[in-house]
Design a protein around this motif. Structure first.
Motif, PDB file in Angstrom:
ATOM      1  N   ILE A  31       3.053  -1.238 -34.831  1.00  0.00           N
ATOM      2  CA  ILE A  31       3.389  -1.943 -36.067  1.00  0.00           C
ATOM      3  C   ILE A  31       4.108  -3.263 -35.755  1.00  0.00           C
ATOM      4  O   ILE A  31       3.844  -4.280 -36.395  1.00  0.00           O
ATOM      5  N   ARG A  32       4.973  -3.252 -34.760  1.00  0.00           N
ATOM      6  CA  ARG A  32       5.664  -4.501 -34.384  1.00  0.00           C
ATOM      7  C   ARG A  32       4.686  -5.530 -33.823  1.00  0.00           C
ATOM      8  O   ARG A  32       4.869  -6.738 -33.983  1.00  0.00           O
ATOM      9  N   GLU A  33       3.656  -5.057 -33.173  1.00  0.00           N
ATOM     10  CA  GLU A  33       2.702  -5.928 -32.496  1.00  0.00           C
ATOM     11  C   GLU A  33       1.678  -6.554 -33.450  1.00  0.00           C
ATOM     12  O   GLU A  33       1.200  -7.670 -33.207  1.00  0.00           O
ATOM     13  N   LEU A  34       1.317  -5.873 -34.522  1.00  0.00           N
ATOM     14  CA  LEU A  34       0.271  -6.373 -35.413  1.00  0.00           C
ATOM     15  C   LEU A  34       0.541  -7.776 -35.963  1.00  0.00           C
ATOM     16  O   LEU A  34      -0.379  -8.602 -35.987  1.00  0.00           O
ATOM     17  N   PRO A  35       1.770  -8.094 -36.399  1.00  0.00           N
ATOM     18  CA  PRO A  35       2.010  -9.473 -36.857  1.00  0.00           C
ATOM     19  C   PRO A  35       1.814 -10.515 -35.739  1.00  0.00           C
ATOM     20  O   PRO A  35       1.413 -11.654 -36.015  1.00  0.00           O
TER      21      PRO A  35
ATOM     22  N   TYR B  12     -13.081   5.070 -25.277  1.00  0.00           N
ATOM     23  CA  TYR B  12     -12.289   4.056 -24.579  1.00  0.00           C
ATOM     24  C   TYR B  12     -11.219   4.671 -23.679  1.00  0.00           C
ATOM     25  O   TYR B  12     -10.483   3.950 -23.014  1.00  0.00           O
ATOM     26  N   GLY B  13     -11.104   5.990 -23.665  1.00  0.00           N
ATOM     27  CA  GLY B  13     -10.198   6.681 -22.763  1.00  0.00           C
ATOM     28  C   GLY B  13      -8.727   6.446 -23.045  1.00  0.00           C
ATOM     29  O   GLY B  13      -7.922   6.415 -22.104  1.00  0.00           O
ATOM     30  N   LEU B  14      -8.360   6.304 -24.301  1.00  0.00           N
ATOM     31  CA  LEU B  14      -6.959   6.028 -24.635  1.00  0.00           C
ATOM     32  C   LEU B  14      -6.053   7.193 -24.256  1.00  0.00           C
ATOM     33  O   LEU B  14      -6.392   8.352 -24.466  1.00  0.00           O
ATOM     34  N   ARG B  15      -4.881   6.841 -23.704  1.00  0.00           N
ATOM     35  CA  ARG B  15      -3.881   7.833 -23.326  1.00  0.00           C
ATOM     36  C   ARG B  15      -2.577   7.626 -24.094  1.00  0.00           C
ATOM     37  O   ARG B  15      -1.818   8.555 -24.272  1.00  0.00           O
ATOM     38  N   SER B  16      -2.302   6.383 -24.479  1.00  0.00           N
ATOM     39  CA  SER B  16      -1.092   6.101 -25.257  1.00  0.00           C
ATOM     40  C   SER B  16      -1.324   4.850 -26.095  1.00  0.00           C
ATOM     41  O   SER B  16      -2.313   4.144 -25.920  1.00  0.00           O
ATOM     42  N   TYR B  17      -0.378   4.596 -26.985  1.00  0.00           N
ATOM     43  CA  TYR B  17      -0.515   3.507 -27.952  1.00  0.00           C
ATOM     44  C   TYR B  17       0.698   2.600 -27.876  1.00  0.00           C
ATOM     45  O   TYR B  17       1.790   3.090 -27.609  1.00  0.00           O
ATOM     46  N   PRO B  18       0.537   1.343 -28.136  1.00  0.00           N
ATOM     47  CA  PRO B  18      -0.731   0.648 -28.386  1.00  0.00           C
ATOM     48  C   PRO B  18      -1.504   0.429 -27.087  1.00  0.00           C
ATOM     49  O   PRO B  18      -0.920   0.332 -26.013  1.00  0.00           O
TER      50      PRO B  18
ATOM     51  N   GLY C 212      -1.686   2.844 -34.782  1.00  0.00           N
ATOM     52  CA  GLY C 212      -1.455   3.841 -35.816  1.00  0.00           C
ATOM     53  C   GLY C 212      -0.146   3.537 -36.530  1.00  0.00           C
ATOM     54  O   GLY C 212       0.761   2.939 -35.947  1.00  0.00           O
ATOM     55  N   THR C 213      -0.048   3.958 -37.773  1.00  0.00           N
ATOM     56  CA  THR C 213       1.189   3.731 -38.529  1.00  0.00           C
ATOM     57  C   THR C 213       2.340   4.567 -37.962  1.00  0.00           C
ATOM     58  O   THR C 213       3.496   4.252 -38.198  1.00  0.00           O
ATOM     59  N   PHE C 214       2.011   5.599 -37.200  1.00  0.00           N
ATOM     60  CA  PHE C 214       2.996   6.473 -36.567  1.00  0.00           C
ATOM     61  C   PHE C 214       3.593   5.856 -35.303  1.00  0.00           C
ATOM     62  O   PHE C 214       4.466   6.436 -34.683  1.00  0.00           O
ATOM     63  N   CYS C 215       3.113   4.679 -34.923  1.00  0.00           N
ATOM     64  CA  CYS C 215       3.454   4.050 -33.643  1.00  0.00           C
ATOM     65  C   CYS C 215       4.272   2.781 -33.897  1.00  0.00           C
ATOM     66  O   CYS C 215       3.696   1.725 -34.176  1.00  0.00           O
ATOM     67  N   PRO C 216       5.616   2.860 -33.799  1.00  0.00           N
ATOM     68  CA  PRO C 216       6.438   1.663 -34.054  1.00  0.00           C
ATOM     69  C   PRO C 216       6.049   0.445 -33.205  1.00  0.00           C
ATOM     70  O   PRO C 216       5.980  -0.663 -33.742  1.00  0.00           O
TER      71      PRO C 216
END
Length: 175
Positions: free
Chosen positions: A78-82, A135-141, A71-75
């Protein structure tokens, strides 16, 4: 008047007991949806990409696959996408696919991040967060590494460096 009132109270009490019993029964006896784990096959889904085209998990059958929720709200996301982009560029000729599933955000911020980060792997939109729940997500990423046989090789609930992602991608190509 007293007997009519008493009858209404009894009917209301019966209705409350029936509705309450139904709700409790649904909670106790409802089949729990299984959250996928290592060795399992990831739950199937169909989601739209940023161009409005539908992508199904089945479209990627037989390929090494990275499914990352962000999510864009998740620093950290965002660092991981590149880092995922660099691995995708390195391995796409070998068949690697990366699916970055955005978590129910408006189109404009998602498109802005994708353009700003020059991402050219598949970005999907989980508009109602249905896939996130499956998928049972609890936190991001949260990232799922899926081998070509369709089984989950690893699940990482944390930010990863390029080196950490590369090691996991390399394992997807091992027999």
């Amino acid at each position: 008047m007293g007997t009519a009132r008493k009858k209404v109270q009894v009917v209301i009490l019966i209705l409350v007991l029936l509705i309450g019993g139904f709700a409790i029964g649904q909670t106790l006896f409802k089949e729990k949806s299984k959250v996928p784990g290592v060795g399992d096959q990831p739950p199937g889904f169909s989601l739209f990409d940023l161009k409005g085209e539908v992508h199904s998990l089945a479209d990627y059958k037989g390929k090494p696959l990275v499914i990352t929720f962000w999510g864009t709200f998740c620093p950290p996301c965002i660092r991981e996408l590149p880092e995922f982009q660099r691995q995708y560029d390195k391995w796409k000729s070998e068949g690697l696919e990366v699916l970055a599933i955005n978590l129910s955000e408006a189109d404009l911020p998602v498109q802005n991040y994708v353009q700003r980060l020059s991402l050219n792997f598949t970005v999907l939109r989980d508009v109602n967060r249905k896939v996130e729940r499956m998928y049972g997500l609890r936190s991001y990423p949260t990232t799922f590494f899926v081998k070509p046989d369709g089984n989950i090789a690893e699940i990482v609930v944390a930010e990863m460096s390029e080196e950490q992602i590369q090691k996991r991608v390399e394992k997807l190509f091992e027999p």
